[in-house]
Design a protein around this motif. Structure first.
Motif, mmCIF file in Angstrom:
data_model
loop_
_atom_site.group_PDB
_atom_site.id
_atom_site.type_symbol
_atom_site.label_atom_id
_atom_site.label_comp_id
_atom_site.label_asym_id
_atom_site.label_seq_id
_atom_site.Cartn_x
_atom_site.Cartn_y
_atom_site.Cartn_z
ATOM 1 N N ASP A 1 51.051 -35.452 -107.771
ATOM 2 C CA ASP A 1 52.352 -34.835 -107.547
ATOM 3 C C ASP A 1 52.777 -34.048 -108.792
ATOM 4 O O ASP A 1 52.031 -33.952 -109.775
ATOM 5 C CB ASP A 1 53.384 -35.888 -107.140
ATOM 6 N N ARG B 1 58.400 -29.998 -103.280
ATOM 7 C CA ARG B 1 58.540 -31.443 -103.401
ATOM 8 C C ARG B 1 58.029 -31.871 -104.769
ATOM 9 O O ARG B 1 57.003 -31.396 -105.228
ATOM 10 C CB ARG B 1 57.731 -32.147 -102.319
ATOM 11 N N LEU C 1 55.544 -37.163 -103.034
ATOM 12 C CA LEU C 1 55.410 -37.418 -101.605
ATOM 13 C C LEU C 1 55.452 -38.917 -101.338
ATOM 14 O O LEU C 1 54.901 -39.702 -102.104
ATOM 15 C CB LEU C 1 54.106 -36.835 -101.096
ATOM 16 N N GLU D 1 51.810 -34.630 -94.642
ATOM 17 C CA GLU D 1 52.691 -34.317 -95.771
ATOM 18 C C GLU D 1 52.448 -32.913 -96.310
ATOM 19 O O GLU D 1 53.269 -32.393 -97.051
ATOM 20 C CB GLU D 1 52.454 -35.332 -96.897
#
Length: 126
Positions: free
Chosen positions: A52, A101, A104, A112
């Motif tokens: 991420d 984002r 997640l 996703e």
């Protein structure tokens, strides 16, 4: 549409290593959560590893300790380093990204992600 270029697939013997790369533009590279998925013939696509925007990583149990994920910021490239490869790692490997984002809730689930690369084939022989 996000443009991503995957490379690095090939054929190796069991126990060998391969390095997959997924390159995109600088804007998308910095703004996206990214992941690698794979799909073997006759099987559903599965999440392999994800990262991420905080740099936190998630690994499938089947690759934990054998695969690593990293980002080469100078080249806007996501790298999947695969070691101790097994025949069951044989699959088409896909890079996936999702914008907007920071993290997640289910980073290894394909729903996703929004954009997908064209895939690169990995074949591991016994």
């Amino acid at each position: 549409q996000v443009h991503m270029v995957e490379s690095g697939g090939g054929s190796v013997q069991a126990g060998g290593s391969l390095r997959l790369s997924c390159t995109t533009s600088k804007y998308y590279y910095n703004a996206y959560c990214m992941g690698w998925f794979r799909q073997a013939p006759g099987k559903e696509r599965e999440g392999v590893v994800a990262i991420d925007r905080y740099g936190s990583t998630s690994f499938a149990d089947s690759v934990q300790g054998r695969f690593t994920i990293s980002k080469d910021s100078a080249k806007n490239t996501l790298i999947l380093q695969m070691s101790s490869l097994k025949p069951e790692d044989t699959a088409m490997y896909y890079c996936a990204v999702v914008p907007g984002r920071w993290a997640l809730s289910r980073p290894l689930e394909e729903n996703e992600y929004m954009y997908w690369g064209q895939g690169t084939q990995v074949t591991v022989s016994s």
